[in-house]
Design a protein around this motif. Sequence first.
Motif, PDB file in Angstrom:
ATOM      1  N   ASP A 180       1.416   8.950  -4.821  1.00  0.00           N
ATOM      2  CA  ASP A 180       0.584  10.140  -4.658  1.00  0.00           C
ATOM      3  C   ASP A 180       1.380  11.296  -4.059  1.00  0.00           C
ATOM      4  OD1 ASP A 180      -1.551   8.717  -5.669  1.00  0.00           O
ATOM      5  OD2 ASP A 180      -2.455   8.310  -3.704  1.00  0.00           O
ATOM      6  N   GLN A 181       2.233  10.993  -3.088  1.00  0.00           N
ATOM      7  CA  GLN A 181       3.053  12.034  -2.477  1.00  0.00           C
ATOM      8  C   GLN A 181       4.001  12.653  -3.497  1.00  0.00           C
ATOM      9  OE1 GLN A 181       4.931   9.914   0.737  1.00  0.00           O
ATOM     10  NE2 GLN A 181       3.394  10.568   2.231  1.00  0.00           N
ATOM     11  N   GLN A 182       4.607  11.820  -4.326  1.00  0.00           N
ATOM     12  CA  GLN A 182       5.528  12.342  -5.329  1.00  0.00           C
ATOM     13  C   GLN A 182       4.790  13.211  -6.337  1.00  0.00           C
ATOM     14  OE1 GLN A 182       7.808   9.536  -7.678  1.00  0.00           O
ATOM     15  NE2 GLN A 182       9.444  11.029  -7.864  1.00  0.00           N
ATOM     16  N   SER A 183       3.620  12.802  -6.734  1.00  0.00           N
ATOM     17  CA  SER A 183       2.814  13.600  -7.659  1.00  0.00           C
ATOM     18  C   SER A 183       2.472  14.949  -7.040  1.00  0.00           C
ATOM     19  CB  SER A 183       1.541  12.833  -8.015  1.00  0.00           C
ATOM     20  OG  SER A 183       0.733  13.592  -8.864  1.00  0.00           O
ATOM     21  N   ASN A 184       2.109  14.948  -5.768  1.00  0.00           N
ATOM     22  CA  ASN A 184       1.777  16.178  -5.064  1.00  0.00           C
ATOM     23  C   ASN A 184       2.985  17.115  -4.995  1.00  0.00           C
ATOM     24  OD1 ASN A 184       1.799  17.769  -2.363  1.00  0.00           O
ATOM     25  ND2 ASN A 184      -0.374  17.328  -2.740  1.00  0.00           N
ATOM     26  N   VAL A 185       4.136  16.575  -4.639  1.00  0.00           N
ATOM     27  CA  VAL A 185       5.352  17.381  -4.531  1.00  0.00           C
ATOM     28  C   VAL A 185       5.736  17.950  -5.897  1.00  0.00           C
ATOM     29  CG1 VAL A 185       7.846  17.218  -4.121  1.00  0.00           C
ATOM     30  CG2 VAL A 185       6.250  16.307  -2.446  1.00  0.00           C
TER      31      VAL A 185
ATOM     32  N   ALA B 275      12.551   6.682  -0.331  1.00  0.00           N
ATOM     33  CA  ALA B 275      11.563   5.641  -0.039  1.00  0.00           C
ATOM     34  C   ALA B 275      11.292   4.790  -1.273  1.00  0.00           C
ATOM     35  CB  ALA B 275      10.273   6.265   0.476  1.00  0.00           C
ATOM     36  N   TRP B 276      11.205   5.448  -2.447  1.00  0.00           N
ATOM     37  CA  TRP B 276      11.012   4.720  -3.711  1.00  0.00           C
ATOM     38  C   TRP B 276      12.145   3.714  -3.927  1.00  0.00           C
ATOM     39  CZ3 TRP B 276       7.119   3.534  -6.423  1.00  0.00           C
ATOM     40  CH2 TRP B 276       6.098   4.429  -6.742  1.00  0.00           C
ATOM     41  N   GLU B 277      13.364   4.140  -3.644  1.00  0.00           N
ATOM     42  CA  GLU B 277      14.516   3.261  -3.854  1.00  0.00           C
ATOM     43  C   GLU B 277      14.465   2.066  -2.910  1.00  0.00           C
ATOM     44  OE1 GLU B 277      18.015   1.799  -5.574  1.00  0.00           O
ATOM     45  OE2 GLU B 277      16.469   3.176  -6.265  1.00  0.00           O
ATOM     46  N   ILE B 278      14.100   2.296  -1.668  1.00  0.00           N
ATOM     47  CA  ILE B 278      13.973   1.191  -0.715  1.00  0.00           C
ATOM     48  C   ILE B 278      12.898   0.220  -1.185  1.00  0.00           C
ATOM     49  CG2 ILE B 278      13.246   0.597   1.632  1.00  0.00           C
ATOM     50  CD1 ILE B 278      14.608   3.285   2.482  1.00  0.00           C
ATOM     51  N   LEU B 279      11.753   0.757  -1.627  1.00  0.00           N
ATOM     52  CA  LEU B 279      10.682  -0.118  -2.128  1.00  0.00           C
ATOM     53  C   LEU B 279      11.103  -0.853  -3.395  1.00  0.00           C
ATOM     54  CD1 LEU B 279       7.516   2.055  -1.501  1.00  0.00           C
ATOM     55  CD2 LEU B 279       8.065  -0.141  -0.451  1.00  0.00           C
TER      56      LEU B 279
ATOM     57  N   LYS C 289       0.831  -1.208   0.000  1.00  0.00           N
ATOM     58  CA  LYS C 289       0.000   0.000   0.000  1.00  0.00           C
ATOM     59  C   LYS C 289       0.866   1.259   0.000  1.00  0.00           C
ATOM     60  CE  LYS C 289      -3.918  -2.266   2.115  1.00  0.00           C
ATOM     61  NZ  LYS C 289      -4.699  -2.489   3.324  1.00  0.00           N
ATOM     62  N   LEU C 290       2.060   1.164   0.574  1.00  0.00           N
ATOM     63  CA  LEU C 290       2.972   2.309   0.576  1.00  0.00           C
ATOM     64  C   LEU C 290       3.354   2.726  -0.840  1.00  0.00           C
ATOM     65  CD1 LEU C 290       5.357   1.578   3.576  1.00  0.00           C
ATOM     66  CD2 LEU C 290       3.648   3.390   3.395  1.00  0.00           C
ATOM     67  N   ASN C 291       3.396   1.776  -1.761  1.00  0.00           N
ATOM     68  CA  ASN C 291       3.695   2.109  -3.159  1.00  0.00           C
ATOM     69  C   ASN C 291       2.732   3.174  -3.670  1.00  0.00           C
ATOM     70  OD1 ASN C 291       5.956   0.567  -4.089  1.00  0.00           O
ATOM     71  ND2 ASN C 291       4.702  -1.253  -3.960  1.00  0.00           N
TER      72      ASN C 291
ATOM     73  N   ARG D 194      10.887  15.862  -1.623  1.00  0.00           N
ATOM     74  CA  ARG D 194      10.998  15.002  -2.803  1.00  0.00           C
ATOM     75  C   ARG D 194      12.158  14.020  -2.655  1.00  0.00           C
ATOM     76  NH1 ARG D 194      12.350  14.026  -8.045  1.00  0.00           N
ATOM     77  NH2 ARG D 194      10.612  13.875  -9.493  1.00  0.00           N
ATOM     78  N   ARG D 195      13.271  14.463  -2.077  1.00  0.00           N
ATOM     79  CA  ARG D 195      14.425  13.583  -1.854  1.00  0.00           C
ATOM     80  C   ARG D 195      14.028  12.435  -0.919  1.00  0.00           C
ATOM     81  NH1 ARG D 195      17.259  11.685  -4.518  1.00  0.00           N
ATOM     82  NH2 ARG D 195      17.650  13.708  -5.451  1.00  0.00           N
ATOM     83  N   ASP D 196      13.291  12.748   0.156  1.00  0.00           N
ATOM     84  CA  ASP D 196      12.824  11.697   1.076  1.00  0.00           C
ATOM     85  C   ASP D 196      11.932  10.689   0.360  1.00  0.00           C
ATOM     86  OD1 ASP D 196      14.209  12.845   3.184  1.00  0.00           O
ATOM     87  OD2 ASP D 196      12.443  13.873   4.009  1.00  0.00           O
ATOM     88  N   ILE D 197      11.053  11.206  -0.501  1.00  0.00           N
ATOM     89  CA  ILE D 197      10.159  10.326  -1.260  1.00  0.00           C
ATOM     90  C   ILE D 197      10.966   9.456  -2.206  1.00  0.00           C
ATOM     91  CG2 ILE D 197       8.368  10.314  -3.048  1.00  0.00           C
ATOM     92  CD1 ILE D 197       7.259  12.886  -1.618  1.00  0.00           C
TER      93      ILE D 197
END
Length: 98
Positions: A27-32, A73-77, A20-22, A67-70
């Motif tokens: 959505d967070q990346q799109s918002n940023v 997170a993308w890389e970890i996922l 679900k985090l995906n 955005r860097r934090d997101i």
Amino acid sequence: MEELINNIQEAFALLDKVEKLNDIIHDQQSNVDSRLSDLYHYIENNNLNAAECCRIIKEIKKVREERRDINNAWEILRIFNANTGKLVVEEGAQVDDI
């Protein structure tokens, strides 16, 4: 035996949360990205004084850090998803069958 089954069920629940985090991160990346675009358009379409420039640069920096934090997170996922094959259960097996 019951503890093992409970642990496996908890593991599956955690894996569902990770999946679900995906969607949440997408959505967070799109918002940023939209916020950054708005800031860029504001700069493009307005004459800014020094104080306004400073304020908008600080806001861009803040959004870029988000955005860097997101992206982290993308890389970890991505790494997690690349390794989920190691977690595959034997075809047809379910926790209830154990």
